[in-house]
Design a protein around this motif. Structure first.
Motif, PDB file in Angstrom:
ATOM      1  N   LEU A 225       1.034  -1.056   0.012  1.00 11.62           N
ATOM      2  CA  LEU A 225       0.141  -0.010   0.060  1.00 11.62           C
ATOM      3  C   LEU A 225       0.729   1.227  -0.175  1.00 11.62           C
ATOM      4  O   LEU A 225       0.197   2.445  -0.103  1.00 11.62           O
ATOM      5  N   GLY A 226       2.129   1.116  -0.002  1.00 14.85           N
ATOM      6  CA  GLY A 226       2.987   2.436   0.061  1.00 14.85           C
ATOM      7  C   GLY A 226       3.313   2.792   1.710  1.00 14.85           C
ATOM      8  O   GLY A 226       2.650   2.212   2.415  1.00 14.85           O
ATOM      9  N   GLY A 227       3.841   3.984   1.778  1.00 12.20           N
ATOM     10  CA  GLY A 227       4.162   4.520   3.016  1.00 12.20           C
ATOM     11  C   GLY A 227       5.273   4.066   3.368  1.00 12.20           C
ATOM     12  O   GLY A 227       6.159   3.561   2.837  1.00 12.20           O
ATOM     13  N   HIS A 228       5.299   4.046   4.941  1.00 13.30           N
ATOM     14  CA  HIS A 228       6.592   3.802   5.712  1.00 13.30           C
ATOM     15  C   HIS A 228       6.188   3.252   7.122  1.00 13.30           C
ATOM     16  O   HIS A 228       5.260   3.606   7.429  1.00 13.30           O
ATOM     17  N   VAL A 229       7.299   2.701   7.862  1.00  9.87           N
ATOM     18  CA  VAL A 229       6.800   2.086   9.161  1.00  9.87           C
ATOM     19  C   VAL A 229       7.918   2.795  10.196  1.00  9.87           C
ATOM     20  O   VAL A 229       9.066   2.782   9.691  1.00  9.87           O
ATOM     21  N   GLU A 230       7.446   3.243  11.351  1.00  8.70           N
ATOM     22  CA  GLU A 230       8.238   3.554  12.335  1.00  8.70           C
ATOM     23  C   GLU A 230       7.965   2.779  13.331  1.00  8.70           C
ATOM     24  O   GLU A 230       6.885   2.245  13.769  1.00  8.70           O
ATOM     25  N   GLU A 231       9.266   2.244  14.239  1.00 10.92           N
ATOM     26  CA  GLU A 231       8.881   1.242  15.139  1.00 10.92           C
ATOM     27  C   GLU A 231       8.999   1.909  16.880  1.00 10.92           C
ATOM     28  O   GLU A 231      10.119   2.958  16.586  1.00 10.92           O
ATOM     29  N   TYR A 232       8.259   1.729  17.570  1.00  8.96           N
ATOM     30  CA  TYR A 232       8.276   2.298  18.923  1.00  8.96           C
ATOM     31  C   TYR A 232       8.230   1.244  19.948  1.00  8.96           C
ATOM     32  O   TYR A 232       7.190   0.779  20.304  1.00  8.96           O
ATOM     33  N   PRO A 233       9.584   0.815  20.383  1.00  2.56           N
ATOM     34  CA  PRO A 233       9.536  -0.313  21.333  1.00  2.56           C
ATOM     35  C   PRO A 233       9.104   0.074  22.802  1.00  2.56           C
ATOM     36  O   PRO A 233       9.455   1.517  23.150  1.00  2.56           O
ATOM     37  N   THR A 234       8.073  -0.575  23.456  1.00  4.05           N
ATOM     38  CA  THR A 234       8.156  -0.090  24.890  1.00  4.05           C
ATOM     39  C   THR A 234       8.514  -1.200  26.167  1.00  4.05           C
ATOM     40  O   THR A 234       7.933  -2.312  25.663  1.00  4.05           O
ATOM     41  N   LEU A 235       9.075  -0.986  26.893  1.00 10.14           N
ATOM     42  CA  LEU A 235       9.537  -2.105  27.834  1.00 10.14           C
ATOM     43  C   LEU A 235       8.318  -2.333  28.606  1.00 10.14           C
ATOM     44  O   LEU A 235       7.505  -1.604  29.311  1.00 10.14           O
ATOM     45  N   GLU A 244      14.839  -8.085  29.143  1.00 12.22           N
ATOM     46  CA  GLU A 244      13.649  -7.285  29.167  1.00 12.22           C
ATOM     47  C   GLU A 244      12.882  -7.545  27.973  1.00 12.22           C
ATOM     48  O   GLU A 244      13.076  -8.093  27.054  1.00 12.22           O
ATOM     49  N   VAL A 245      11.667  -7.466  28.288  1.00 12.98           N
ATOM     50  CA  VAL A 245      10.565  -7.912  27.289  1.00 12.98           C
ATOM     51  C   VAL A 245       9.886  -6.375  26.692  1.00 12.98           C
ATOM     52  O   VAL A 245       9.355  -5.685  27.472  1.00 12.98           O
ATOM     53  N   TYR A 246      10.020  -6.344  25.414  1.00 16.28           N
ATOM     54  CA  TYR A 246       9.382  -5.244  24.865  1.00 16.28           C
ATOM     55  C   TYR A 246       8.045  -5.662  24.029  1.00 16.28           C
ATOM     56  O   TYR A 246       7.857  -6.584  23.438  1.00 16.28           O
ATOM     57  N   ARG A 247       7.242  -4.589  24.009  1.00 15.71           N
ATOM     58  CA  ARG A 247       5.901  -4.820  23.228  1.00 15.71           C
ATOM     59  C   ARG A 247       6.398  -3.767  22.106  1.00 15.71           C
ATOM     60  O   ARG A 247       6.841  -2.638  22.455  1.00 15.71           O
ATOM     61  N   VAL A 248       6.158  -4.026  20.742  1.00 15.20           N
ATOM     62  CA  VAL A 248       6.692  -2.921  19.769  1.00 15.20           C
ATOM     63  C   VAL A 248       5.436  -2.408  19.064  1.00 15.20           C
ATOM     64  O   VAL A 248       4.494  -3.407  18.750  1.00 15.20           O
ATOM     65  N   THR A 249       5.302  -1.182  18.946  1.00  9.68           N
ATOM     66  CA  THR A 249       4.226  -0.511  18.039  1.00  9.68           C
ATOM     67  C   THR A 249       4.921  -0.548  16.674  1.00  9.68           C
ATOM     68  O   THR A 249       5.829   0.336  16.487  1.00  9.68           O
ATOM     69  N   TYR A 250       4.234  -1.027  15.698  1.00 11.06           N
ATOM     70  CA  TYR A 250       4.877  -0.243  14.351  1.00 11.06           C
ATOM     71  C   TYR A 250       3.787   0.354  13.873  1.00 11.06           C
ATOM     72  O   TYR A 250       2.469   0.143  13.292  1.00 11.06           O
ATOM     73  N   ALA A 251       4.092   1.723  13.615  1.00  9.58           N
ATOM     74  CA  ALA A 251       3.291   2.642  13.067  1.00  9.58           C
ATOM     75  C   ALA A 251       3.531   2.729  11.566  1.00  9.58           C
ATOM     76  O   ALA A 251       4.652   3.125  11.082  1.00  9.58           O
ATOM     77  N   VAL A 252       2.391   2.305  10.846  1.00 12.50           N
ATOM     78  CA  VAL A 252       2.414   2.512   9.564  1.00 12.50           C
ATOM     79  C   VAL A 252       1.585   3.776   9.153  1.00 12.50           C
ATOM     80  O   VAL A 252       0.590   3.950   9.594  1.00 12.50           O
ATOM     81  N   ARG A 253       2.511   4.510   8.335  1.00  5.69           N
ATOM     82  CA  ARG A 253       2.105   5.692   7.825  1.00  5.69           C
ATOM     83  C   ARG A 253       1.664   5.461   6.095  1.00  5.69           C
ATOM     84  O   ARG A 253       2.843   5.572   5.407  1.00  5.69           O
ATOM     85  N   LEU A 254       0.451   5.389   5.848  1.00  7.77           N
ATOM     86  CA  LEU A 254       0.381   5.336   4.311  1.00  7.77           C
ATOM     87  C   LEU A 254       0.465   6.501   3.811  1.00  7.77           C
ATOM     88  O   LEU A 254       0.636   7.768   4.224  1.00  7.77           O
ATOM     89  N   PRO A 255       0.747   6.435   2.326  1.00  7.12           N
ATOM     90  CA  PRO A 255       1.031   7.927   1.763  1.00  7.12           C
ATOM     91  C   PRO A 255       0.086   8.805   1.725  1.00  7.12           C
ATOM     92  O   PRO A 255      -1.441   8.418   1.876  1.00  7.12           O
ATOM     93  N   LYS A 256       0.504  10.098   1.645  1.00  3.78           N
ATOM     94  CA  LYS A 256      -0.851  11.102   1.554  1.00  3.78           C
ATOM     95  C   LYS A 256      -1.651  10.935   0.323  1.00  3.78           C
ATOM     96  O   LYS A 256      -3.069  11.217   0.295  1.00  3.78           O
ATOM     97  N   PHE A 257      -1.062  10.539  -0.691  1.00  2.00           N
ATOM     98  CA  PHE A 257      -2.095  10.203  -1.775  1.00  2.00           C
ATOM     99  C   PHE A 257      -2.279   8.721  -1.953  1.00  2.00           C
ATOM    100  O   PHE A 257      -1.324   7.926  -1.815  1.00  2.00           O
ATOM    101  N   THR A 258      -3.332   8.289  -2.624  1.00  3.17           N
ATOM    102  CA  THR A 258      -3.417   6.948  -2.912  1.00  3.17           C
ATOM    103  C   THR A 258      -4.010   6.784  -4.559  1.00  3.17           C
ATOM    104  O   THR A 258      -4.511   7.754  -5.083  1.00  3.17           O
ATOM    105  N   PRO A 259      -3.604   5.620  -4.906  1.00  4.63           N
ATOM    106  CA  PRO A 259      -4.230   5.294  -6.196  1.00  4.63           C
ATOM    107  C   PRO A 259      -5.757   5.903  -6.533  1.00  4.63           C
ATOM    108  O   PRO A 259      -6.524   5.533  -5.637  1.00  4.63           O
ATOM    109  N   GLY A 260      -5.872   6.548  -7.455  1.00  2.00           N
ATOM    110  CA  GLY A 260      -7.422   6.944  -7.682  1.00  2.00           C
ATOM    111  C   GLY A 260      -7.694   8.225  -7.280  1.00  2.00           C
ATOM    112  O   GLY A 260      -8.497   9.009  -7.536  1.00  2.00           O
TER     113      GLY A 260
END
Ligand SMILES: [Zn+2]
Ligand SMILES: [Zn+2]
Length: 378
Positions: A225-235, A244-260
């Protein structure tokens, strides 16, 4: 001191001469007994009193050894036969051993296993029957327990740049997550599951069982779908070994524009219909039909404003195709005849064309860009 003498040490009867154990070979404790005494407490088969087969009432997995295994069993008779067979022991001295196991279904959770064994011991044919009751114990496997408890180790957040994700994007993202988990399950990975899918006002959150799966899902969503991912680990905590056990949030940011989307890049060459946002944004110029591609540096987000989407298109009548570069159509709002640019994708004999009216004026869209299936369905 025991000896392989001529008399049975238990009853005193004389014993016939038999083959000596080879030097160094461990001798059976009762080898010196006469046949009567030997067979008096001889068991050809060593069988457990009962066997419990633990199955998960949720997913059908079977507990084997010390772990849960997906066996894909419709009923558990085969599993019961297998586990009984594994639990049975045949006397080491028996030769030419033959055996059979006959299951008898008593009720939904009880199978009586009739086992018949035969073999040759001390040149004597021996046959024994044992019946082992097998109880199917319905439990909850650790995975189903975790799912029920809402366990998760990572969250994939579906968001978009300066907009909220479309319903199609959110649906597709969930499908990608489910497909990924299914692939993992197919390889026997029992730690792969989607824990929860929640809608927020900014987009969908997908909770997943491991960080690895979260990362894999996020990567696939971006690839498609395009865009990019940023990872935010939380202990979250430390495990028993102090790791240490981490829970990771993967923040997907889809592009500003989409097909169509129909956008107006900041280059004075007029509107562009977006065709793809994988890598860098690609599309087609509505005035000419020429291809458009954002520069590598701009990637999927060139400097542009959104004018609308193909959803805003309406089919209108072609009044006349004037020449290679001009076409006269009815304005879908005012029904006035207007001469507008004719892009290369417009057929010379078209009776109607899809058009979009925006701040940038009236433009013809490629016919294949307008989803006629949706139009028919609505
Ligand atoms: Zn004896
Ligand atoms: Zn289960």
């Amino acid at each position: 001191m025991m000896s392989s003498g001529d008399f049975c040490p238990r009853c005193g009867d004389p014993v016939p001469e038999r083959e000596e154990t080879l030097p160094g070979e461990p001798r059976e404790r009762d080898a010196v007994l006469c046949d009567d005494c030997y067979f008096a407490d001889f068991d050809l088969v060593d069988a457990p009193d009962r066997i419990e087969v633990r199955v998960c009432s949720q997913c059908g997995a079977v507990h084997q050894g010390n772990r849960w295994v997906d066996v894909g069993a419709r009923d558990y008779t085969d599993v019961a036969v297998e586990q009984v067979t594994e639990a049975l022991g045949v006397h080491l001295k028996a030769e030419d051993v033959r055996w059979g196991v006959e299951p008898e279904q008593v009720d939904e959770n009880t199978i009586r296993m009739h086992c018949t064994f035969s073999g040759i011991v001390r040149d004597t044919y021996r046959e024994e029957q044992v019946t082992v009751p097998v109880f199917i114990s319905r439990q909850t496997c650790d995975r189903c327990g975790r799912i029920a408890g809402g366990y998760y180790a990572s969250i994939v957040q579906i968001r978009a740049d300066e907009r909220t994700p479309t319903a199609e994007e959110e649906q597709r993202a969930v499908e990608i997550a489910e497909a990924y988990v299914e692939e993992r399950e197919a390889t026997g990975d029992r730690n792969a599951f989607v824990s929860e899918v929640t809608e927020t006002s900014d987009g969908t959150d997908i909770k997943l069982s491991t960080n690895q799966i979260g990362g894999g899902v996020a990567k696939r969503i971006v690839r498609e779908l395009g865009g990019h991912v940023e990872e935010y680990p939380t202990l979250v905590t430390e495990d028993g070994d102090g790791n240490e056990v981490y829970r990771v949030t993967y923040a997907v940011r889809l592009p500003k524009f989409t097909p169509g989307d129909v956008i107006d890049p900041d280059d004075d060459d007029g509107p562009v219909l977006v065709r793809s946002v994988r890598g860098n944004l690609k599309g087609v110029r509505l005035a000419t039909g020429d291809p458009y591609e954002a520069s590598f540096e701009e990637g999927e987000t060139p400097d542009a404003r959104r004018l609308g989407t193909v959803e805003d298109a309406s089919e209108t009548t072609v009044v006349a195709v004037e020449d290679e570069y001009a076409i006269q159509v009815l304005d879908p709002e005012t029904y006035e005849s207007k001469t507008i640019a004719r892009p290369s994708y417009v057929d010379g004999d078209a009776d109607t064309v899809p058009v979009i009216k925006s701040r940038a004026g009236l433009h013809v869209l490629p016919a294949d860009a307008v989803d006629t299936d949706d139009a028919d369905a609505s």
